[in-house]
Scaffold this motif. Sequence first.
Motif, PDB file in Angstrom:
ATOM      1  N   GLY A 167      11.285   6.218   3.247  1.00  0.00           N
ATOM      2  CA  GLY A 167      10.133   6.356   4.120  1.00  0.00           C
ATOM      3  C   GLY A 167       9.306   5.092   4.273  1.00  0.00           C
ATOM      4  O   GLY A 167       9.837   3.990   4.349  1.00  0.00           O
ATOM      5  N   GLU A 168       8.020   5.277   4.276  1.00  0.00           N
ATOM      6  CA  GLU A 168       7.056   4.224   4.606  1.00  0.00           C
ATOM      7  C   GLU A 168       6.776   3.354   3.376  1.00  0.00           C
ATOM      8  O   GLU A 168       6.772   3.838   2.252  1.00  0.00           O
ATOM      9  CB  GLU A 168       5.764   4.908   5.091  1.00  0.00           C
ATOM     10  N   SER A 169       6.516   2.065   3.624  1.00  0.00           N
ATOM     11  CA  SER A 169       6.294   1.152   2.498  1.00  0.00           C
ATOM     12  C   SER A 169       5.080   0.252   2.707  1.00  0.00           C
ATOM     13  O   SER A 169       4.888  -0.698   1.960  1.00  0.00           O
ATOM     14  CB  SER A 169       7.539   0.294   2.277  1.00  0.00           C
ATOM     15  N   HIS A 170       4.244   0.554   3.700  1.00  0.00           N
ATOM     16  CA  HIS A 170       3.200  -0.417   4.046  1.00  0.00           C
ATOM     17  C   HIS A 170       2.094  -0.517   3.011  1.00  0.00           C
ATOM     18  O   HIS A 170       1.282  -1.440   3.067  1.00  0.00           O
ATOM     19  CB  HIS A 170       2.629  -0.118   5.455  1.00  0.00           C
ATOM     20  N   ARG A 171       2.068   0.396   2.027  1.00  0.00           N
ATOM     21  CA  ARG A 171       1.077   0.297   0.946  1.00  0.00           C
ATOM     22  C   ARG A 171       1.712  -0.114  -0.394  1.00  0.00           C
ATOM     23  O   ARG A 171       1.059  -0.044  -1.437  1.00  0.00           O
ATOM     24  CB  ARG A 171       0.369   1.648   0.777  1.00  0.00           C
ATOM     25  N   LEU A 174       0.904   5.153  -1.249  1.00  0.00           N
ATOM     26  CA  LEU A 174       0.938   5.726   0.098  1.00  0.00           C
ATOM     27  C   LEU A 174      -0.449   5.622   0.726  1.00  0.00           C
ATOM     28  O   LEU A 174      -1.443   5.555   0.012  1.00  0.00           O
ATOM     29  CB  LEU A 174       1.354   7.200   0.042  1.00  0.00           C
ATOM     30  N   CYS A 175      -0.508   5.651   2.067  1.00  0.00           N
ATOM     31  CA  CYS A 175      -1.804   5.688   2.743  1.00  0.00           C
ATOM     32  C   CYS A 175      -2.245   7.150   2.898  1.00  0.00           C
ATOM     33  O   CYS A 175      -1.432   8.064   2.743  1.00  0.00           O
ATOM     34  CB  CYS A 175      -1.730   4.975   4.097  1.00  0.00           C
ATOM     35  N   PRO A 176      -3.520   7.402   3.199  1.00  0.00           N
ATOM     36  CA  PRO A 176      -4.001   8.789   3.271  1.00  0.00           C
ATOM     37  C   PRO A 176      -3.717   9.498   4.594  1.00  0.00           C
ATOM     38  O   PRO A 176      -4.065  10.671   4.731  1.00  0.00           O
ATOM     39  CB  PRO A 176      -5.516   8.638   3.066  1.00  0.00           C
ATOM     40  N   ASP A 187      -0.318  11.897   9.404  1.00  0.00           N
ATOM     41  CA  ASP A 187       0.738  11.749  10.408  1.00  0.00           C
ATOM     42  C   ASP A 187       1.560  10.479  10.214  1.00  0.00           C
ATOM     43  O   ASP A 187       2.515  10.229  10.941  1.00  0.00           O
ATOM     44  CB  ASP A 187       0.159  11.832  11.834  1.00  0.00           C
ATOM     45  N   CYS A 188       1.216   9.657   9.226  1.00  0.00           N
ATOM     46  CA  CYS A 188       2.088   8.544   8.825  1.00  0.00           C
ATOM     47  C   CYS A 188       3.221   9.150   7.982  1.00  0.00           C
ATOM     48  O   CYS A 188       3.076  10.241   7.425  1.00  0.00           O
ATOM     49  CB  CYS A 188       1.286   7.542   7.987  1.00  0.00           C
ATOM     50  N   ARG A 189       4.329   8.452   7.881  1.00  0.00           N
ATOM     51  CA  ARG A 189       5.403   8.949   7.013  1.00  0.00           C
ATOM     52  C   ARG A 189       4.928   9.090   5.565  1.00  0.00           C
ATOM     53  O   ARG A 189       5.501   9.842   4.781  1.00  0.00           O
ATOM     54  CB  ARG A 189       6.612   8.004   7.071  1.00  0.00           C
ATOM     55  N   CYS A 190       3.856   8.358   5.211  1.00  0.00           N
ATOM     56  CA  CYS A 190       3.254   8.521   3.884  1.00  0.00           C
ATOM     57  C   CYS A 190       2.898   9.985   3.627  1.00  0.00           C
ATOM     58  O   CYS A 190       3.075  10.485   2.512  1.00  0.00           O
ATOM     59  CB  CYS A 190       1.988   7.676   3.774  1.00  0.00           C
ATOM     60  N   GLY A 191       2.380  10.659   4.668  1.00  0.00           N
ATOM     61  CA  GLY A 191       1.985  12.055   4.504  1.00  0.00           C
ATOM     62  C   GLY A 191       3.175  12.940   4.182  1.00  0.00           C
ATOM     63  O   GLY A 191       3.097  13.818   3.307  1.00  0.00           O
TER      64      GLY A 191
HETATM   65 ZN    ZN Z   1       1.112   5.295   5.696  1.00  0.00          ZN
END
Ligand code: ZN
Length: 281
Positions: A210-214, A260-262, A265-269
């Motif tokens: 998934g997401e890695s921006h954090r 993860l970001c909070p 609707d980001c893939r983090c969720g």
């Molecule tokens: Zn995110």
Amino acid sequence: MTERDLGLDDVAAGLDRLGLNRDSVVFLHASLRSFGRVEGGAGTVITALRRVCGTVMMFGSCSELSGIPAPPGLVRPNNSYFHADSWADFDAAVRAATPPSAKLPIDSWLGAVAAEFARQPDVVRGDHPLHSFQAVGARAEELMAAQRPDRMLGPVEELERLGGDVLLLGVGHYSNTTIHLAEQRLGRSLFYRYAVLEPGLWVEVPNVSGESHRFDGIEPALAPATIETMIGNCRARRIPARAVLAAATELIMGDPAALLCPEDDCRCGGARRQRLAVLAG
Ligand SMILES: [Zn+2]
């Protein structure tokens, strides 16, 4: 700022300062621009890596060409992906996609070094329709044999087994794919994605990261395990893959939302909800 262009010997000397040698197995994430000016460009960076390290691995996705939307109505829980609006749109996307092969150019977001690496004739690629890895050197075959369509991060498991290192050249931990293996082992960031395999034939692929921006949030935890130097303007870091996995595991065990970001609707969720489902299970 560097006064002159960096050459092959400058890049190789920097890798030497990180303690890398012919026994080293490295998983590289690199920004060519971070160095400043390099005589010979990406090819010089790769030649230096191949001269110093025994085995070099990089990410080698071709998802821009082989990827497609999810078909209409196929909604998996916490999958954080987009669907075609209609079967006509889905069929058009399938027709427009290019089946994966070891000859395909890799995704543009991977950068100049990975793109140049993919063009080298002796580099081998893993077997994955969206996110293959690529490698060269003594352990390349073992690393690539560990990747399968249902096991995208197999080469990272092999990197761990071999005692290899993550090498960040001018990029942050937001590029550090190895962190995804720790997430997935804890039931997080296990996404389904869609690709063509052959003209007109599509598949659902499990276990996609998934997401890695954090992910830069891991940096303090990894400071004791990080060896660091400057190569021109490039901040070069070497961290054992096992240390990356241990630190990420500890953070996620302590907090399901770690790294993860909070935003829901980001893939983090999606990743956070997957972890919470495991804990509730
Ligand atoms: Zn995110």
